[in-house]
Design an enzyme around this catalytic site. Structure first.
Site, short mmCIF file in Angstrom:
data_model
loop_
_atom_site.label_atom_id
_atom_site.label_comp_id
_atom_site.label_asym_id
_atom_site.label_seq_id
_atom_site.Cartn_x
_atom_site.Cartn_y
_atom_site.Cartn_z
N ARG A 130 6.04 -15.27 10.91
CA ARG A 130 5.73 -16.62 10.46
C ARG A 130 6.78 -17.13 9.47
O ARG A 130 7.14 -18.31 9.49
CB ARG A 130 4.33 -16.66 9.80
CG ARG A 130 3.19 -16.36 10.77
CD ARG A 130 1.85 -16.74 10.19
NE ARG A 130 1.70 -18.19 10.13
CZ ARG A 130 0.71 -18.81 9.47
NH1 ARG A 130 -0.19 -18.09 8.81
NH2 ARG A 130 0.62 -20.11 9.46
N GLU A 188 -4.73 -36.65 17.93
CA GLU A 188 -6.01 -36.73 18.64
C GLU A 188 -7.15 -36.74 17.63
O GLU A 188 -6.98 -36.31 16.48
CB GLU A 188 -6.16 -35.56 19.60
CG GLU A 188 -5.98 -34.21 18.97
CD GLU A 188 -5.88 -33.09 19.99
OE1 GLU A 188 -6.35 -31.97 19.67
OE2 GLU A 188 -5.35 -33.32 21.09
N CYS A 229 0.37 -8.85 -5.75
CA CYS A 229 -0.16 -7.49 -5.69
C CYS A 229 -1.61 -7.53 -5.23
O CYS A 229 -2.37 -8.44 -5.61
CB CYS A 229 -0.06 -6.82 -7.05
SG CYS A 229 -0.72 -5.13 -7.10
N HIS A 288 -4.59 -22.89 1.10
CA HIS A 288 -4.60 -21.66 1.89
C HIS A 288 -3.45 -20.72 1.55
O HIS A 288 -3.17 -19.78 2.28
CB HIS A 288 -4.59 -22.00 3.39
CG HIS A 288 -5.87 -22.62 3.85
ND1 HIS A 288 -5.97 -23.34 5.03
CD2 HIS A 288 -7.10 -22.65 3.30
CE1 HIS A 288 -7.21 -23.78 5.18
NE2 HIS A 288 -7.91 -23.38 4.14
N GLY A 293 -3.26 -34.84 10.48
CA GLY A 293 -2.99 -33.65 11.28
C GLY A 293 -3.96 -32.51 11.11
O GLY A 293 -3.62 -31.36 11.33
N THR A 294 -5.19 -32.80 10.72
CA THR A 294 -6.20 -31.76 10.55
C THR A 294 -7.16 -31.76 11.73
O THR A 294 -7.41 -32.79 12.35
CB THR A 294 -7.00 -31.96 9.26
OG1 THR A 294 -7.76 -33.17 9.36
CG2 THR A 294 -6.08 -32.06 8.05
N ASN A 354 -1.56 -26.20 4.98
CA ASN A 354 -0.39 -25.51 5.51
C ASN A 354 0.21 -24.57 4.47
O ASN A 354 0.20 -24.86 3.27
CB ASN A 354 0.66 -26.54 5.96
CG ASN A 354 0.11 -27.47 7.02
OD1 ASN A 354 -0.73 -27.07 7.82
ND2 ASN A 354 0.57 -28.70 7.03
N ALA A 386 1.85 -38.14 12.90
CA ALA A 386 1.82 -38.46 11.47
C ALA A 386 3.19 -38.93 11.00
O ALA A 386 3.29 -39.81 10.13
CB ALA A 386 1.38 -37.23 10.68
#
Length: 234
Positions: free
Chosen positions: A62, A207, A120, A112, A180-181, A95, A223
């Site tokens: 990622r 959408e 740690c 997030h 965009g969610t 994001n 967006a």
């Protein structure tokens, strides 16, 4: 174009669709699989306890993908909006990439977590910037306390970061914009309901989200094309 008064306080929520326009696949793309593992199998405390090297291999992938991505016009529009509104703008993102910051935003809440930070798993050492790619056959990085260094990510089953700050901002906002969610992942999916009846609510994305009925207006499209014009930026 939206009418924004000198007293409006704007809350922006951005999701995976905004990063996807910069080339970062959505988290649940390709049916939520990575090398035949379900995403939940590599993004949870249980996965970390079971096989931390596998988890780091996933997040190294990622990091590589995110490192190659560049901000799109949606990110730049929100950075300009921050410059104009200062503390009257609150940007919260689901994001974990740093595209908002690359575009110039300085005060983004990553509920997030942040992909290029680590922490740690044992002691209270603060999260730190970390762009290394920890992959097998390398050992899982160790903290000075003897604990293991993990991605600074909110995994399945963990509580998102900075919820107190987020709800304080929701409580005072007069305009709520989600971009965009999916409208599926909680608690972010419930933010629009939290402000309903008190703030204007707008959705922007390719959408309709699952919670589309909770928004006053839905603007369907990229967006990166809609947000700049929505706030009057060329």
């Amino acid at each position: 174009m939206l009418t924004v008064s000198s007293t409006d306080r704007i809350f922006i929520l951005t999701g995976a669709g905004v990063s996807a326009e910069s080339g970062i696949p959505t988290f649940r793309g390709v049916k939520g699989l990575w090398r035949n593992y379900r995403i939940e199998e590599v993004a949870s405390p249980e996965a970390w306890n079971r096989d931390p090297r596998l988890v780091w291999e996933f997040y190294s992938m990622r990091r590589r993908v995110a490192s190659a991505a560049k901000p799109n016009p949606a990110h730049f529009a929100l950075a300009k909006l921050e410059g104009a509104l200062q503390e009257r703008l609150f940007v919260c993102t689901q994001n974990v990439d740093n595209l908002h910051e690359q575009a110039g935003s300085r005060n983004v809440v990553h509920m997030h977590g942040e992909l290029f930070k680590s922490r740690c798993d044992t002691c209270s050492r603060p999260p730190f910037h970390d762009s290394n790619l920890y992959e097998p056959p390398a050992e899982v990085p160790q903290c000075g306390c003897g604990g293991q260094i993990r991605p600074h990510i909110c995994w399945f089953g963990e509580v998102p970061f900075e919820l107190d700050r987020i709800y304080e901002a929701l409580d005072v906002c007069t305009l709520f914009v989600a971009a965009g969610t999916s409208g599926v992942v909680e608690p972010a999916a419930g933010f629009v309901v939290h402000v309903a009846g008190r703030a204007r609510t707008i959705y922007v994305g390719p959408e309709q989200p699952a919670n589309a009925s909770s928004f006053t207006n839905c603007y369907l499209g990229k967006a990166g094309e809609i947000l700049p014009s929505l706030f009057g930026f060329p």
